[in-house]
Design a protein around this motif. Structure first.
Motif, mmCIF file in Angstrom:
data_model
loop_
_atom_site.group_PDB
_atom_site.id
_atom_site.type_symbol
_atom_site.label_atom_id
_atom_site.label_comp_id
_atom_site.label_asym_id
_atom_site.label_seq_id
_atom_site.Cartn_x
_atom_site.Cartn_y
_atom_site.Cartn_z
ATOM 1 N N ARG A 71 -58.275 -20.525 -89.112
ATOM 2 C CA ARG A 71 -57.951 -21.769 -89.828
ATOM 3 C C ARG A 71 -56.565 -21.731 -90.495
ATOM 4 N N VAL A 72 -55.587 -21.216 -89.785
ATOM 5 C CA VAL A 72 -54.289 -21.010 -90.418
ATOM 6 C C VAL A 72 -53.658 -22.329 -90.902
ATOM 7 N N TRP A 73 -53.758 -23.386 -90.098
ATOM 8 C CA TRP A 73 -53.123 -24.644 -90.516
ATOM 9 C C TRP A 73 -53.783 -25.217 -91.762
ATOM 10 N N CYS A 74 -55.119 -25.070 -91.852
ATOM 11 C CA CYS A 74 -55.843 -25.654 -92.993
ATOM 12 C C CYS A 74 -55.382 -25.055 -94.319
ATOM 13 N N ARG A 75 -54.802 -23.872 -94.257
ATOM 14 C CA ARG A 75 -54.353 -23.244 -95.499
ATOM 15 C C ARG A 75 -53.131 -23.959 -96.072
ATOM 16 N N MET A 76 -52.416 -24.726 -95.226
ATOM 17 C CA MET A 76 -51.207 -25.411 -95.742
ATOM 18 C C MET A 76 -51.220 -26.901 -95.397
ATOM 19 N N HIS A 129 -51.079 -21.995 -99.336
ATOM 20 C CA HIS A 129 -51.891 -23.028 -99.945
ATOM 21 C C HIS A 129 -51.014 -23.969 -100.781
ATOM 22 N N GLN A 130 -50.089 -23.367 -101.511
ATOM 23 C CA GLN A 130 -49.174 -24.189 -102.334
ATOM 24 C C GLN A 130 -48.264 -25.032 -101.448
ATOM 25 N N LEU A 131 -47.922 -24.476 -100.272
ATOM 26 C CA LEU A 131 -47.047 -25.207 -99.339
ATOM 27 C C LEU A 131 -47.667 -26.557 -98.957
ATOM 28 N N GLY A 132 -48.993 -26.597 -98.851
ATOM 29 C CA GLY A 132 -49.691 -27.851 -98.528
ATOM 30 C C GLY A 132 -49.340 -28.943 -99.530
ATOM 31 N N TYR A 133 -49.299 -28.579 -100.828
ATOM 32 C CA TYR A 133 -48.979 -29.572 -101.862
ATOM 33 C C TYR A 133 -47.500 -29.982 -101.764
ATOM 34 N N VAL A 134 -46.668 -28.992 -101.405
ATOM 35 C CA VAL A 134 -45.235 -29.299 -101.271
ATOM 36 C C VAL A 134 -45.034 -30.275 -100.104
ATOM 37 N N ILE A 135 -45.712 -30.014 -98.972
ATOM 38 C CA ILE A 135 -45.557 -30.906 -97.801
ATOM 39 C C ILE A 135 -46.061 -32.306 -98.157
ATOM 40 N N LEU A 136 -47.170 -32.350 -98.881
ATOM 41 C CA LEU A 136 -47.728 -33.661 -99.268
ATOM 42 C C LEU A 136 -46.731 -34.416 -100.156
ATOM 43 N N ALA A 137 -46.180 -33.716 -101.150
ATOM 44 C CA ALA A 137 -45.231 -34.358 -102.074
ATOM 45 C C ALA A 137 -43.990 -34.832 -101.313
ATOM 46 N N LEU A 138 -43.528 -33.989 -100.392
ATOM 47 C CA LEU A 138 -42.319 -34.314 -99.619
ATOM 48 C C LEU A 138 -42.565 -35.546 -98.735
ATOM 49 N N THR A 139 -43.736 -35.570 -98.122
ATOM 50 C CA THR A 139 -44.084 -36.688 -97.236
ATOM 51 C C THR A 139 -44.074 -38.006 -98.009
ATOM 52 N N ILE A 140 -44.731 -37.990 -99.159
ATOM 53 C CA ILE A 140 -44.823 -39.223 -99.959
ATOM 54 C C ILE A 140 -43.440 -39.606 -100.489
ATOM 55 N N THR A 141 -42.689 -38.596 -100.967
ATOM 56 C CA THR A 141 -41.366 -38.887 -101.535
ATOM 57 C C THR A 141 -40.449 -39.485 -100.464
ATOM 58 N N LEU A 142 -40.456 -38.873 -99.273
ATOM 59 C CA LEU A 142 -39.596 -39.384 -98.201
ATOM 60 C C LEU A 142 -39.967 -40.825 -97.853
ATOM 61 N N SER A 143 -41.277 -41.082 -97.711
ATOM 62 C CA SER A 143 -41.709 -42.439 -97.362
ATOM 63 C C SER A 143 -41.276 -43.419 -98.453
ATOM 64 N N PHE A 144 -41.338 -42.957 -99.699
ATOM 65 C CA PHE A 144 -40.940 -43.778 -100.841
ATOM 66 C C PHE A 144 -39.446 -44.108 -100.779
ATOM 67 N N ILE A 145 -38.650 -43.072 -100.497
ATOM 68 C CA ILE A 145 -37.189 -43.286 -100.429
ATOM 69 C C ILE A 145 -36.856 -44.212 -99.254
ATOM 70 N N PHE A 146 -37.486 -43.957 -98.111
ATOM 71 C CA PHE A 146 -37.224 -44.799 -96.931
ATOM 72 C C PHE A 146 -37.581 -46.264 -97.229
ATOM 73 N N GLY A 147 -38.658 -46.438 -97.998
ATOM 74 C CA GLY A 147 -39.135 -47.807 -98.244
ATOM 75 C C GLY A 147 -38.524 -48.443 -99.480
ATOM 76 N N SER A 148 -37.494 -47.809 -100.063
ATOM 77 C CA SER A 148 -36.957 -48.267 -101.354
ATOM 78 C C SER A 148 -36.506 -49.728 -101.322
ATOM 79 N N GLN A 149 -35.955 -50.161 -100.194
ATOM 80 C CA GLN A 149 -35.471 -51.543 -100.125
ATOM 81 C C GLN A 149 -36.618 -52.515 -100.386
ATOM 82 N N ALA A 150 -37.739 -52.286 -99.704
ATOM 83 C CA ALA A 150 -38.877 -53.188 -99.867
ATOM 84 C C ALA A 150 -39.564 -52.971 -101.220
#
Ligand code: SF4
Ligand code: SF4
Ligand code: SF4
Length: 529
Positions: free
Chosen positions: A430-435, A325-346
């Motif tokens: 519902r294994v995927w929904c847990r993360m 369940h906690q992994l879901g929040y980690v994946i979400l944070a990682l996704t947003i952070t990566l997109s943020f870093i990739f988009g840093s120029q703009a």
């Protein structure tokens, strides 16, 4: 044992990533076969010339590029040009002879880049736009059979469920989940080729119901808190995770997107996406997960299949379930952070990572980072290929450039994760929904203070009536224990998907209730008596 399995899974994932990256060979400054093109203007007057300049990579001897100028009435002009054997560059100039929105495709083999231009007539600005002539209807028997099977499954669920006191809600839920598939991917079922679609939306990806939210143009459609995946044809709404990622990178600035024009700034679009998701999550919580999400349905069907085979489900330890369940929040944070870093120029005007500029390696292969691993994407595109709506070879070829729509759909990581989730979901409900990071996002806005206090939907328990039989704990597909353990009142937890199985199965009258905006809409009944 579990640790060993997880270790093996991580190793295979790393190998997939490695082989995925190894597929890309840098040849003459190219990171893999691709075509990119630019247009001299996106606004032109009738009979004005536009110039397309582009490049194929790697350059080849006698490489012919086809440039297709599709008019607003769907007729087209084909131009063929030989790319420079040294640089791979090509140039074409074309007069545009019709008002309206033109789609222009630079095509090299199975590789393609899409451009557009809006043509107006200054002498007659109110002239009606030309309408396309649609091709005659040819029934797609595979699609019709798939539709009939889905409808039968939904109808059967309701008919059989009505007879059973402990299946009433589950079968209604299955019926709604199946019905939602039609609504979410409506364009796919009615076959977009025989219906007029404005040339601005010529892409088969689009059959959108809302493209303007609160006055802000959202060309990809209304963001939704479930996997209404961006990638298959004919969707009506769009997965919020996709919009969250792409509006950060690569489409932070207003301007050209993958075949669409953004008239508003990314910050405005992101504000709309976050507001819509916030409001929906606050009002309805994870009801979207339990009752609407197509990927949730996929996992429920796997569970039904397991039951049919009389295989017993497996459970994770409480500790491991919590970690997932906690992994879901980690994946979400990682996704947003990566997109943020990739988009840093703009976003900040400073490029934090090389190769994130347009046409760069990260831009081409790692934009929308979560979608590269999301199990919903391969499921959608494989299913739609199997009914003949997408060419199967597009799924695995390395198509790059702006119109990556036509390829690089599936990576080995995508396929590996889908296979893994499929096997796991057969055994663990519902294994995927847990993360899931999208589930985590809804939970963030609905189950944590201060939002929790305003949540429109909640499960309640009357402690005095609960005899601690433990049924609610056993039947829960998410292995939620709060309903059983908490002492009455609001027992909704952040990993509860509001499937209502616990209420349906609780055999004690009025013990568990679902409250929607303070009103009881469903409660447990004594089905034993
Ligand atoms: S791949 Fe997954 S995250 Fe990306 S748009 Fe599709 S469902 Fe959403
Ligand atoms: S948690 Fe499950 S049901 Fe909810 S969005 Fe994610 S995959 Fe869909
Ligand atoms: S606690 Fe109840 S409603 Fe929530 S996921 Fe479990 S069974 Fe479904």
């Amino acid at each position: 044992m579990k640790q060993r399995i997880i270790f093996c899974v991580v190793i295979v994932a790393i190998l997939c990533l490695y082989f995925d990256i190894c597929n890309f060979s840098f040849v003459n400054g190219c990171y893999g076969p691709h075509i990119t093109a630019e247009i001299s203007t996106t606004k032109a007057y009738i009979n004005e010339n536009v110039t397309i300049t582009g490049r194929i990579c790697p350059p080849e001897q006698n490489a012919t590029v086809r440039i297709t100028f599709t008019r607003p009435d769907y007729t087209w002009i084909d131009r063929y040009v030989t790319a420079d054997p040294e640089t791979g560059e090509f140039t074409v100039t074309q007069k545009l002879d019709m008002i309206g929105y033109w789609n222009i495709f630079a095509i090299y083999g199975h590789l393609c880049d899409r451009l557009y231009v809006n043509v107006t007539d200054p002498t007659n600005p109110l002239a009606p736009l030309p309408m396309p002539t649609l091709p005659p209807y040819r029934p797609n028997m595979l699609l019709i059979s798939a539709t009939a099977t889905l409808i039968s499954a939904g109808a059967l669920a309701v008919i059989t469920g009505r007879r059973s006191k402990t299946r009433n809600v589950s079968s209604l839920r299955l019926f709604i989940q199946v019905g939602m598939i039609f609504l979410i991917f409506f364009g796919m079922f009615i076959d977009h080729r025989i219906i007029y679609v404005p040339a601005e939306q010529i892409s088969p990806h689009e059959f959108l119901i809302v493209t303007n939210v609160f006055g802000v143009s959202i060309p990809e459609g209304l963001p939704v808190p479930f996997f209404g995946c961006y990638y298959p044809c004919g969707r009506t709404v769009t997965c919020a995770l996709w919009e969250l990622q792409t509006y950060l990178y690569p489409f932070w600035d207003a301007g050209r997107g993958w075949g669409v024009e953004y008239s508003s700034h990314g910050l405005l679009r992101l504000t709309v996406v976050i507001s819509v998701i916030f409001i929906l999550s606050l009002l309805f919580g994870r009801i979207f997960c339990g009752w609407i999400c197509p990927f949730g349905l996929y996992m429920d069907l796997l569970s039904w299949f397991r039951k049919l085979l009389r295989v017993r489900y497996q459970s994770f330890s409480r500790h491991f379930n919590e970690k997932l369940h906690q992994l879901g929040y980690v994946i979400l944070a990682l996704t947003i952070t990566l997109s943020f870093i990739f988009g840093s120029q703009a976003i900040f005007g400073a490029q934090l990572l090389p190769e994130t500029e347009k046409g760069g390696f990260i831009y081409t292969y790692f934009s929308v980072p979560f979608c590269r691993v999301c199990p919903m994407k391969p499921l959608c595109v494989l299913l739609q290929s199997s009914v003949g709506i997408m060419r199967i070879e597009w799924l695995i070829e390395n198509t790059t450039g702006e119109l990556y729509h036509l390829g690089l759909y599936l990576t080995s990581i995508n396929l590996f994760i889908l296979s893994l989730v499929t096997v796991a979901a057969f055994l663990y409900r519902r294994v995927w929904c847990r993360m899931c990071p999208l589930g985590a996002l809804i939970a963030l806005f609905s189950r944590f203070p201060p939002f929790k206090n305003f949540s429109g939907v909640r499960l309640e328990k009357i402690e005095e009536k609960c005899v601690k039989c433990g049924i609610c704990k056993r039947v829960c597909p998410m292995q939620v224990t709060c309903v059983y353990e908490k002492k009455g009142g609001d027992v909704t937890s952040s990993n509860c998907i509001l499937c209502l199985r616990c209420i349906e199965m609780c055999p004690y009258e009025d013990t568990l209730k679902l409250k929607l905006f303070g009103k009881t809409v469903f409660k447990s009944r004594n089905w034993l008596g």
